[in-house]
Every structure is written in C-alpha cells, then in structure tokens.
Design an enzyme around this catalytic site. Structure first.
Site, PDB file in Angstrom:
ATOM      1  N   ARG A 172       0.818  -1.216   0.000  1.00 36.28           N
ATOM      2  CA  ARG A 172       0.000   0.000   0.000  1.00 36.28           C
ATOM      3  C   ARG A 172       0.848   1.260   0.000  1.00 36.28           C
ATOM      4  O   ARG A 172       0.379   2.315  -0.432  1.00 36.28           O
ATOM      5  CB  ARG A 172      -0.989  -0.014   1.161  1.00 36.28           C
ATOM      6  CG  ARG A 172      -1.992  -1.150   1.013  1.00 36.28           C
ATOM      7  CD  ARG A 172      -3.113  -1.154   2.005  1.00 36.28           C
ATOM      8  NE  ARG A 172      -2.683  -0.996   3.376  1.00 36.28           N
ATOM      9  CZ  ARG A 172      -3.519  -0.745   4.375  1.00 36.28           C
ATOM     10  NH1 ARG A 172      -4.815  -0.642   4.152  1.00 36.28           N
ATOM     11  NH2 ARG A 172      -3.067  -0.612   5.600  1.00 36.28           N
ATOM     12  N   GLU A 175       3.925  -6.205  13.744  1.00 30.29           N
ATOM     13  CA  GLU A 175       3.031  -6.397  14.876  1.00 30.29           C
ATOM     14  C   GLU A 175       2.410  -7.790  14.872  1.00 30.29           C
ATOM     15  O   GLU A 175       1.901  -8.256  15.871  1.00 30.29           O
ATOM     16  CB  GLU A 175       1.948  -5.313  14.923  1.00 30.29           C
ATOM     17  CG  GLU A 175       1.047  -5.243  13.713  1.00 30.29           C
ATOM     18  CD  GLU A 175       1.551  -4.339  12.604  1.00 30.29           C
ATOM     19  OE1 GLU A 175       0.717  -3.896  11.814  1.00 30.29           O
ATOM     20  OE2 GLU A 175       2.768  -4.099  12.499  1.00 30.29           O
TER      21      GLU A 175
END
Length: 185
Positions: A73, A110
C-alpha cells in the site's frame, strides 16, 4: 488542482473513509482498509498533496531527490507523491519481487516477521529521501526501510504516513526522524 483541506478536515475525512476490517490478515489484527479513500478522488488528491508537503521546505521548494514506498500500500501513496514532487520513485519490496541485485533487511511486524529488499542501484550517494507509507504501527517497516536507504547511500529527510496507530510504538521506533502523520487512530 484540488485545494488542500485544513489538517483537521483532512484527518476527519481520512477517519470517515478508512474502514476497519477485524481479523485480517489474521485473528486479533484490525486491518485499516484504505480502498474507500482511494476511490474518493478529492480525498485521495488531498492526501497525496499533504504527504508531498513533507518533501518540501517552508517556501514550498522540493527538498528530496527520491520518494521511497514500501510494498504494497505504500506504493499506492508514494508513487503519486513522487509525481507531485517531480522526483523519482523507489519501490521497496518483499523478497524475490525485484528483478535486479538487491540488499535486504529483516524486521518484526506487529503480527510476524518480514524482509524487505531494495535494488542496489536505486539511490545515488547523498540522495535525500522521503519515505511514504500508509500506516505507522510498530515502526518496523519504516525502520527497515530507513536502514535500506542508508545502506544505499541515501539520507532520509522524513517519513510521511497516512495514519499512525497511536497505541503502538511506531513513533518511538522511528525516533528523531521527521514524521508527518495525516491522521492518528
């Protein structure tokens, strides 16, 4: 050219257009889906202009030589930012996606581990670089990209992101790097 809304108005528009997708890409993760924002021409244009401003000085002069965007992205945002600034775009990709000789850096996400690569010849010695991505979360992707830029002889002039997940340590991870955030969650 679309006029740039005030920072608060742009943040509100980002908040309105970015949707949460629970459990993607895996359980326990809330994915920030930017596709509705990309589908809104005025909002997408305002975002690109605001991110490009991170590559300009107070008088509006371009102060970077390249814009670097991370897969996937980050590409969507960084490429038009490079066009807006009139500079080149450098893709940072996952292993095996770039066709020429690369350098790589591995880091923690994460929700797992990842490796990024950049072409060895992507930057010239001394290039000033604006790093652009969609989300600053733990900061691992940004820090890995900064490392690739520095290994390539460049200097990171700043990091510009669409949104920051303020409850994660991304800001601490990138440290003193000049940071432009359009919206904080």
């Amino acid at each position: 050219m679309t006029s740039l809304p005030a920072t608060g108005a742009l943040s509100a528009e980002i908040d309105r257009l970015v949707r949460d997708v629970e459990g993607f890409p895996k359980a326990g993760v809330t994915f920030k889906d930017i596709t509705p924002l990309l589908d809104d021409h005025a909002a997408f244009t305002a975002v690109v202009q605001a991110l490009a401003d991170a590559g300009r000085d107070a008088e509006g002069r371009v102060v970077v030589d390249k814009v670097v965007g991370m897969e996937a992205r980050g590409f969507i945002l960084a490429a038009p930012v490079a066009l807006a600034l009139g500079v080149g775009f450098v893709p940072v990709r996952k292993p095996g996606k770039l066709p020429h000789e690369t350098r790589s850096v591995s880091y923690e996400l994460e929700y797992g581990q990842e490796t990024l690569e950049m072409h060895l010849d992507a930057l010239d010695e001394g290039d000033r670089v604006l790093v652009v991505d969609d989300v600053l979360a733990t900061g691992g992707t940004a820090a890995a990209t900064v490392s690739l830029v520095e290994q390539g002889g460049g200097t990171v002039a700043g990091l510009a992101v669409l949104m920051e997940l303020g409850f994660l340590p991304g800001r601490e991870t990138v440290g003193a790097l000049p940071l432009t955030v359009l919206h904080t969650v």
